[in-house]
Design a protein around this motif. Structure first.
Motif, short mmCIF file in Angstrom:
data_model
loop_
_atom_site.label_atom_id
_atom_site.label_comp_id
_atom_site.label_asym_id
_atom_site.label_seq_id
_atom_site.Cartn_x
_atom_site.Cartn_y
_atom_site.Cartn_z
N GLN A 181 0.84 -1.20 0.00
CA GLN A 181 0.00 0.00 0.00
C GLN A 181 0.87 1.25 0.00
N SER A 182 0.20 2.35 -0.25
CA SER A 182 0.81 3.68 -0.18
C SER A 182 -0.25 4.65 0.31
N SER A 212 -0.72 1.37 -5.40
CA SER A 212 0.50 1.64 -4.67
C SER A 212 0.90 3.11 -4.82
N THR A 257 2.84 -5.11 -5.19
CA THR A 257 1.56 -5.74 -4.86
C THR A 257 1.43 -7.07 -5.60
#
Length: 464
Positions: A139-140, A231, A239
């Motif tokens: 994730q981001s 992301s 990912t």
């Protein structure tokens, strides 16, 4: 580490953090950097972020991206927070670092530290459960925060605004039926107009609110497509190929919405247009709601020197100096909240166009303003319905008196004596104080029986 503090380290160095808190070093830095408003994140927004972390932990655990045990404890920590625990640990001011990294890391750190506790480990031992490497795997901030805005808005709409609108629609519909036989003077340009039914006015308001609910519902479908899985820049770096679909599927199950990955993740991360669209539908609603609240105040004005066609419920004393005074406070409050929603919509529009290249860094402002708009508007409509609309009574005699004395009654004469003669009748009535009926009969413009039929208020005000 002392008994009262633990030491945490990030890429910028080390800091001592109170031992009892669940947030970590990046959250602490944010609280030091942004002592701006004292406004903390909305509970609904926290829920949205934690639901995302729960969905991503399950997905990454199933796909073998993180250890299943770590996945399970992150989910357990998320469920505890969703159940009401540790809510005081989300402490970053709403005006913060661009994109929302500060709040995002606050969520990641709280989940990681509670997960460590569940495992019997010490808070801050991020080798075992890391805010970045485990809670935030794949994730981001750049794909989590726009997803959280979508989820938070959908939660607020379902839990607060839609039920409130339904309540207001029901209240106005009930009053429409109750007042359907009451004739009152219509008014256009704030001047007398042909008679109308008081009940039809309330029925019109019910229809207006129904139409707005449908517009908002339609706009909210834009929120179903998620950039989660994009992301950092929408490429999906770090990912699993199946992650985006599984995370969207789980998140959709949690909030009972048909969520799915956007057809282009980069577009979903860059464009704030879904939020502008929903906010615009709220602005559209409040512009009509302001008119309704103003109409309520006008119709209740008085009691001796105003319209006083209706009586709003008296919910509190209206003056610190004038005894016996009661004011239309629920309608006044409604207008003020509506003005605030319009202000938030303007801020959202400015923030939405302020992105550059692969990211819009103004998302924290959009998140707060959009979700807060939905919540305060829903709470306002609910209060207006329960403490004002449901208790309105009509001043039947006052309504009829205005209707009978309105110069606009001459409109019904147009097809019988012509517009110019009718205008002359109105002018003479105003000058002499005589009724329209008396002048028409004096000048032999119509016989008494025909005039009685033409000036039948019940017939004139019946919606054809």
């Amino acid at each position: 580490m002392t008994n009262n503090y633990r030491t945490e380290k990030d890429s910028m160095g080390s800091k001592e953090i109170p031992s009892d808190v669940y947030y970590g070093i990046q959250t602490l830095r944010a609280t030091e950097n942004f002592p701006i408003s004292g406004i903390k994140p909305l509970a609904t927004y926290v829920d949205a972020c934690v639901l995302i972390k729960k969905a991503t932990a399950i997905a990454n655990g199933e796909l073998g991206c993180i250890d299943p045990q770590i996945s399970q404890v992150i989910v357990q920590a998320a469920d505890e927070i969703l159940g009401g625990k540790l809510r005081d640990q989300f402490v970053v001011d709403v005006y913060q670092a661009g994109a929302g990294t500060s709040h995002h890391m606050n969520v990641n750190e709280v989940l990681a530290n509670r997960a460590l506790e569940i495992l019997g480990d010490e808070k801050g031992n991020y080798q075992r459960v890391s805010p970045n490497d485990h809670v935030n795997y794949g994730q981001s901030t750049n794909d989590v925060i726009p997803t959280a805005i979508r989820v938070g808005a959908l939660l607020a709409l379902d839990k607060i605004l839609y039920p409130a609108l339904d309540s207001a629609i029901a209240a106005t519909t009930t009053k429409a039926e109750e007042f359907q036989d009451i004739v009152k003077s219509g008014r256009t340009h704030m001047q007398d107009a042909v008679p109308v039914r008081l009940g039809e006015g309330f029925k019109a308001w019910a229809q207006i609110l129904k139409d707005h609910k449908q517009r908002i519902t339609n706009a909210a479908t834009d929120l179903y497509q998620l950039g989660l899985g994009g992301s950092a820049t929408g490429t999906g770096l770090n990912t699993h190929p199946q992650y985006r679909d599984r995370a969207a599927e789980l998140l959709g199950e949690f909030i009972n919405k048909p969520l799915q990955p956007a057809p282009h993740l980069m577009a979903a991360m860059q464009s704030m247009s879904p939020f502008v669209n929903v906010s615009g539908s709220l602005r559209n609603l409040v512009q009509d709601l302001i008119k309704i609240s103003h109409d309520l105040r006008l119709m209740d004005s008085g009691p001796q020197t105003g319209f006083k066609e209706i009586q709003l419920p008296a919910v509190q004393p209206g003056s610190s100096i004038m005894p016996g005074k009661y004011n239309p406070v629920m309608a006044e409050m409604t207008s003020m909240v509506c003005f605030q929603v319009i202000g938030y919509d303007t801020a959202i529009a400015f923030a939405a166009q302020a992105g550059q290249l692969e990211l819009n860094v103004m998302m924290p402002l959009i998140a707060y303003d959009l979700i807060h708009s939905i919540e305060i508007l829903g709470n306002t409509i609910d209060s207006l319905s329960k403490r004002c609309l449901a208790g309105i009574t009509a001043r039947r005699d006052r309504c009829l008196s205005y209707a009978e004395s309105s110069l606009a009654l001459v409109t019904a004469l147009n097809t019988h004596i012509g517009y110019l003669k009718a205008a002359d009748v109105a002018k003479k009535s105003l000058e002499t104080g005589k009724s329209i009926r008396a002048i028409v009969l004096e000048e032999n413009l119509m016989d008494e029986q025909q005039l009685a039929q033409v000036l039948d208020l019940e017939k004139m005000s019946n919606l054809s």
